[in-house]
Scaffold this active site. Structure first.
Site, PDB file in Angstrom:
ATOM      1  N   ASP A  58       9.445   4.440  -0.297  1.00  0.00           N
ATOM      2  CA  ASP A  58       8.005   4.166   0.073  1.00  0.00           C
ATOM      3  C   ASP A  58       7.726   3.238   1.230  1.00  0.00           C
ATOM      4  OD1 ASP A  58       5.147   4.708  -0.204  1.00  0.00           O
ATOM      5  OD2 ASP A  58       5.123   2.764  -1.398  1.00  0.00           O
ATOM      6  N   GLY A  68      -4.301  -0.884  -2.237  1.00  0.00           N
ATOM      7  CA  GLY A  68      -4.916  -1.941  -2.811  1.00  0.00           C
ATOM      8  C   GLY A  68      -6.265  -1.434  -3.640  1.00  0.00           C
ATOM      9  N   SER A 108      -4.890   4.271  -5.958  1.00  0.00           N
ATOM     10  CA  SER A 108      -5.139   3.660  -7.246  1.00  0.00           C
ATOM     11  C   SER A 108      -6.696   3.900  -7.537  1.00  0.00           C
ATOM     12  CB  SER A 108      -4.577   2.341  -7.208  1.00  0.00           C
ATOM     13  OG  SER A 108      -3.497   2.422  -7.436  1.00  0.00           O
ATOM     14  N   ASP A 150       0.342   2.651  -6.885  1.00  0.00           N
ATOM     15  CA  ASP A 150       1.027   1.271  -7.130  1.00  0.00           C
ATOM     16  C   ASP A 150       0.222   0.302  -7.853  1.00  0.00           C
ATOM     17  OD1 ASP A 150       2.634  -0.838  -7.257  1.00  0.00           O
ATOM     18  OD2 ASP A 150       3.026  -1.086  -5.093  1.00  0.00           O
ATOM     19  N   THR A 151      -0.924  -0.069  -6.998  1.00  0.00           N
ATOM     20  CA  THR A 151      -1.693  -1.169  -7.730  1.00  0.00           C
ATOM     21  C   THR A 151      -2.043  -0.890  -9.034  1.00  0.00           C
ATOM     22  OG1 THR A 151      -2.695  -1.614  -5.215  1.00  0.00           O
ATOM     23  CG2 THR A 151      -3.830  -2.341  -7.134  1.00  0.00           C
TER      24      THR A 151
END
Ligand code: G3H
Ligand code: 13P
Ligand code: ZN
Length: 285
Positions: A84, A183, A214, A235-236
């Site tokens: 990534d 984020g 996310s 991810d977050t």
């Protein structure tokens, strides 16, 4: 079961569903992603950034992911392994050496010609080794809580440029900017759906990747799948699941000194989140 990321993306694209690409940072999150996919018998992609390669060591990360996937081979769940946000050819080379079957080269902060040149260089290297490449055009920003008056136009993918980048680099997948951000804090109020439709029309055979997923609701996800998104990066949300569980486990129990107890609970929370996301992404039109 080990499967090439590009095959997972192409199968999803052909059948009109989307898959999740989940960032891992340690053994527990690798296991959580694989187990989450197993429980639903759904394909998914494990991805890691350079920070994780440095944190664990390239070889250890590669061996861990390969072993967890191998250990799971009786389950027949297709799992890909992807770099990534690769920042340079050097990172890409390390990722391929440690066993990733797909890499992202993120030159999206450069001007178009420079992005194209770097992407071409990576494609030439990766394709010779049977490795697929994702590029990014436009930019998916990392916005802090405080940033005000965001000019989203600066971050948008230009559809014509997307076509040119794909045609002139031979890249296999493309990360797009349509108002999405990394984020948890900020996104454009509404994604630029018309832009997404245009991009898809111009490069119909290229899987389009949505980073910063996310905080995307089920409703937004399904509209994005309808308009051609094939993969969502998460991810977050996994980090929050992991850390919140650790905090909860530890906050009042000073006598708890067995890491396995807290880590297994955190792993379970991440696995649940992975399942929730896979179900959301795979929803049929
Ligand atoms: O967009 C990618 C990741 O959320 C950033 O992760 O902290 O591993 O670089 P990192
Ligand atoms: P989130 O920060 O929304 O989880 O996005 C992750 C991502 O895009 C990783 O490449
Ligand atoms: Zn990203």
């Amino acid at each position: 079961m080990r499967e090439k990321t590009l095959n997972i993306l192409q199968a999803a694209q052909k059948r009109g569903y989307a898959v999740g690409a989940f960032n891992v940072t340690n053994l527990e999150t690798i296991q959580a992603v694989v187990e989450g996919a197993n429980r639903l018998k759904s394909p998914c992609i494990i991805q890691a950034t350079n920070k994780t390669m440095v944190y664990l060591g390239d070889k250890i990360l590669g061996e861990m992911v390969n072993l967890v996937i191998e250990n799971n081979s009786d389950k027949k769940t297709p799992i890909g392994f992807h770099l990534d946000h690769g920042a340079s050819l050097d990172e890409v080379i390390r990722a391929i050496d440690l066993g990733m079957d797909s890499v992202m080269i993120d030159a999206s902060r450069k001007n178009f010609q420079e992005n194209l040149r770097i992407t071409q260089q990576v494609v030439a290297y990766a394709h010779k080794r049977g490795v697929a490449v994702q590029a990014e055009l436009g930019n998916v920003p990392y916005l802090g809580r405080e940033e005000q008056n965001i000019n989203w136009e600066e971050f948008m993918t230009d559809p014509e440029e997307a076509k040119q980048l794909v045609e002139e680099s031979g890249v296999d997948a493309l990360a797009v900017g349509i108002g999405n951000a990394h984020g948890f804090f900020r996104e454009r109020e509404l994604p630029d759906w018309d832009r997404l439709i245009k991009i898809k029309k111009l490069i119909p055979n290229i899987p389009l990747i949505l980073h910063g997923a996310s905080d995307w609701s089920a409703e937004k996800v399904s509209q994005a799948v309808d308009r051609g998104i094939t993969c969502f990066n998460v991810d977050t949300d996994l980090r929050i699941a992991f850390i919140t569980s650790l905090r909860d486990s530890l906050k009042d129990d000073y006598g708890l000194v067995d890491p396995r107890k807290v880590l297994s609970k955190a792993r379970e929370k991440v696995q649940e989140k992975v399942q929730e996301k896979i179900l959301m992404f795979a929803r049929k039109k």
